[in-house]
Design a protein around this motif. Structure first.
Motif, PDB file in Angstrom:
ATOM      1  N   ASP A  28      -7.962  -6.179   4.576  1.00 33.22           N
ATOM      2  CA  ASP A  28      -8.205  -4.749   4.420  1.00 33.22           C
ATOM      3  C   ASP A  28      -7.245  -4.263   3.341  1.00 33.22           C
ATOM      4  O   ASP A  28      -6.027  -4.246   3.550  1.00 33.22           O
ATOM      5  N   ILE A  29      -7.776  -3.919   2.189  1.00 31.84           N
ATOM      6  CA  ILE A  29      -6.925  -3.605   1.035  1.00 31.84           C
ATOM      7  C   ILE A  29      -6.254  -2.249   1.223  1.00 31.84           C
ATOM      8  O   ILE A  29      -6.940  -1.238   1.404  1.00 31.84           O
ATOM      9  N   PRO A  30      -4.934  -2.199   1.152  1.00 29.37           N
ATOM     10  CA  PRO A  30      -4.253  -0.899   1.260  1.00 29.37           C
ATOM     11  C   PRO A  30      -4.419  -0.100  -0.017  1.00 29.37           C
ATOM     12  O   PRO A  30      -4.402  -0.653  -1.118  1.00 29.37           O
ATOM     13  N   SER A  31      -4.608   1.217   0.109  1.00 25.77           N
ATOM     14  CA  SER A  31      -4.708   2.069  -1.080  1.00 25.77           C
ATOM     15  C   SER A  31      -3.339   2.613  -1.485  1.00 25.77           C
ATOM     16  O   SER A  31      -3.177   3.159  -2.572  1.00 25.77           O
ATOM     17  N   ILE A  32      -2.360   2.452  -0.604  1.00 25.42           N
ATOM     18  CA  ILE A  32      -0.992   2.832  -0.912  1.00 25.42           C
ATOM     19  C   ILE A  32      -0.138   1.571  -0.891  1.00 25.42           C
ATOM     20  O   ILE A  32      -0.050   0.876   0.121  1.00 25.42           O
ATOM     21  N   ILE A  33       0.453   1.240  -2.034  1.00 18.57           N
ATOM     22  CA  ILE A  33       1.216   0.013  -2.164  1.00 18.57           C
ATOM     23  C   ILE A  33       2.679   0.265  -1.810  1.00 18.57           C
ATOM     24  O   ILE A  33       3.391   0.974  -2.522  1.00 18.57           O
ATOM     25  N   ASP A  34       3.098  -0.295  -0.683  1.00 15.94           N
ATOM     26  CA  ASP A  34       4.491  -0.237  -0.244  1.00 15.94           C
ATOM     27  C   ASP A  34       4.970  -1.675  -0.130  1.00 15.94           C
ATOM     28  O   ASP A  34       4.692  -2.362   0.867  1.00 15.94           O
ATOM     29  N   GLU A  35       5.660  -2.147  -1.170  1.00 17.23           N
ATOM     30  CA  GLU A  35       5.993  -3.559  -1.286  1.00 17.23           C
ATOM     31  C   GLU A  35       6.733  -4.109  -0.068  1.00 17.23           C
ATOM     32  O   GLU A  35       6.580  -5.265   0.289  1.00 17.23           O
ATOM     33  N   GLY A  36       7.547  -3.289   0.585  1.00 15.95           N
ATOM     34  CA  GLY A  36       8.340  -3.797   1.689  1.00 15.95           C
ATOM     35  C   GLY A  36       7.704  -3.679   3.048  1.00 15.95           C
ATOM     36  O   GLY A  36       8.251  -4.166   4.038  1.00 15.95           O
ATOM     37  N   SER A  37       6.535  -3.068   3.108  1.00 23.92           N
ATOM     38  CA  SER A  37       5.903  -2.823   4.400  1.00 23.92           C
ATOM     39  C   SER A  37       5.282  -4.095   4.966  1.00 23.92           C
ATOM     40  O   SER A  37       4.891  -5.002   4.224  1.00 23.92           O
ATOM     41  N   LEU A  38       5.176  -4.141   6.288  1.00 22.12           N
ATOM     42  CA  LEU A  38       4.549  -5.293   6.948  1.00 22.12           C
ATOM     43  C   LEU A  38       3.090  -5.401   6.529  1.00 22.12           C
ATOM     44  O   LEU A  38       2.574  -6.509   6.337  1.00 22.12           O
ATOM     45  N   GLU A  39       2.416  -4.247   6.379  1.00 26.62           N
ATOM     46  CA  GLU A  39       1.021  -4.246   5.952  1.00 26.62           C
ATOM     47  C   GLU A  39       0.873  -4.923   4.594  1.00 26.62           C
ATOM     48  O   GLU A  39      -0.026  -5.747   4.394  1.00 26.62           O
ATOM     49  N   MET A  40       1.765  -4.616   3.658  1.00 28.34           N
ATOM     50  CA  MET A  40       1.680  -5.197   2.324  1.00 28.34           C
ATOM     51  C   MET A  40       2.021  -6.680   2.332  1.00 28.34           C
ATOM     52  O   MET A  40       1.407  -7.476   1.627  1.00 28.34           O
ATOM     53  N   ILE A  41       2.991  -7.054   3.163  1.00 33.80           N
ATOM     54  CA  ILE A  41       3.362  -8.469   3.259  1.00 33.80           C
ATOM     55  C   ILE A  41       2.190  -9.289   3.799  1.00 33.80           C
ATOM     56  O   ILE A  41       1.849 -10.351   3.269  1.00 33.80           O
ATOM     57  N   ASN A  42       1.532  -8.766   4.846  1.00 40.68           N
ATOM     58  CA  ASN A  42       0.374  -9.460   5.422  1.00 40.68           C
ATOM     59  C   ASN A  42      -0.781  -9.523   4.436  1.00 40.68           C
ATOM     60  O   ASN A  42      -1.470 -10.542   4.323  1.00 40.68           O
ATOM     61  N   PHE A  43      -1.004  -8.396   3.723  1.00 40.85           N
ATOM     62  CA  PHE A  43      -2.078  -8.362   2.732  1.00 40.85           C
ATOM     63  C   PHE A  43      -1.823  -9.372   1.622  1.00 40.85           C
ATOM     64  O   PHE A  43      -2.726 -10.106   1.207  1.00 40.85           O
ATOM     65  N   SER A  44      -0.598  -9.437   1.127  1.00 38.59           N
ATOM     66  CA  SER A  44      -0.261 -10.361   0.043  1.00 38.59           C
ATOM     67  C   SER A  44      -0.499 -11.806   0.456  1.00 38.59           C
ATOM     68  O   SER A  44      -1.078 -12.600  -0.295  1.00 38.59           O
ATOM     69  N   SER A  45      -0.067 -12.140   1.666  1.00 38.70           N
ATOM     70  CA  SER A  45      -0.246 -13.503   2.159  1.00 38.70           C
ATOM     71  C   SER A  45      -1.725 -13.851   2.285  1.00 38.70           C
ATOM     72  O   SER A  45      -2.166 -14.935   1.865  1.00 38.70           O
TER      73      SER A  45
END
Length: 280
Positions: free
Chosen positions: A51-68
């Protein structure tokens, strides 16, 4: 074995994945629904929850999971098919935030550092305005809807990146399988633009055109993909409602009809594609 990643295994992406599997390709498929992961796996599609986040927060758990997830989803793939809807009709989504554009922008760094060489972006003929008359791929789009505006901006973002090749596929109205056009306008009244042409395409031809693009290596192109069948809205939807024994729609003839007509000559002449469902 060639691997293709399909971002969005929904109404079109799922049967497309099945058609590509039949061609002997390995498929990574994404969904935003946990419950659908088992369905993808049962069809021999490598499943990914993205689920692609529309707000990029590099340190957030959501962004870490998305990146992986994204890195794994794209790993080893030569081609990425982006088939996710903008979903901009909801009143809860502020149009000026450009949520869909932000999502596509968030994908690009992952595509650049992956093995992906080719991107196929499923867009829409909504990038053309209703008052533009007869249009083809050489026509400068003048979108009127928020969805059309953001799709056009996403097209530009992808096409302008030289790290991969991008083909844009602008589909008309999607029908087929569970989408029966006779149900759309049945029984409705005071409908505008009775004489405007319909610009539709069947699911089978959507899949056929994508397969043809991949097989023929037609990248860095833009295609309008609609059936060569353009009856008026009134005649078409009235007939389809009658076929299903549903109440006929009633159209308002008090004002002149407006509506674009999408040419598909490039699909036929350059791609050499023959429609399987030309008369919808």
């Amino acid at each position: 074995m060639t691997k293709i990643s399909i971002l969005g295994c929904g109404w079109l992406g799922m049967p497309l994945a099945e058609a590509l599997l039949d061609k002997g390709l390995q498929i990574n498929g994404s969904t935003t629904t946990v419950e659908k992961l088992s369905l993808l796996q049962s069809e021999n599609i490598n499943p990914f929850l993205i689920d692609i986040p529309s707000i990029i927060d590099e340190g957030s758990l959501e962004m870490i999971n998305f990146s992986s997830s994204m890195n794994s989803f794209l790993h080893g793939s030569e081609t990425l098919i982006i088939d996710i809807p903008p979903k901009l009709r909801s009143a809860s989504v502020p149009a000026d935030e450009k949520t869909f554009v932000k999502k596509i922008a968030a994908l690009i760094p992952f595509i650049i550092k992956s093995t992906v060489q080719n991107v196929l972006f499923v867009s829409s003929t909504s990038v053309y305005g209703e008052n533009q008359g007869t249009v083809d791929e050489s026509t400068i789009p003048e979108p009127e809807t928020e969805s059309g505006k953001q799709l056009l901006e996403c097209e530009s973002l992808l096409k302008s990146n030289s790290n991969f090749k991008t083909t844009i596929l602008r589909f008309g109205g999607l029908i087929g399988f569970d989408r029966q056009p006779g149900k759309y306008l049945a029984g409705r009244e005071n409908l505008e633009n009775p004489e405007s042409p319909v610009n539709l395409i069947h699911q089978k031809d959507c899949i056929g055109i994508i397969l043809k693009i991949i097989e023929s290596d037609y990248w860095n192109e833009t295609f309008n993909a609609v059936s060569p069948f353009h009856p008026s809205r009134e005649s078409y939807y009235s007939q389809k409602a009658a076929d299903l024994n549903l109440p006929l729609p009633k159209f308002d003839h008090s004002k002149p009809s407006v509506g674009k007509l999408i040419e598909n000559n490039k699909i036929i002449n350059l791609l050499k594609y023959t429609f399987t469902e030309p008369n919808l």
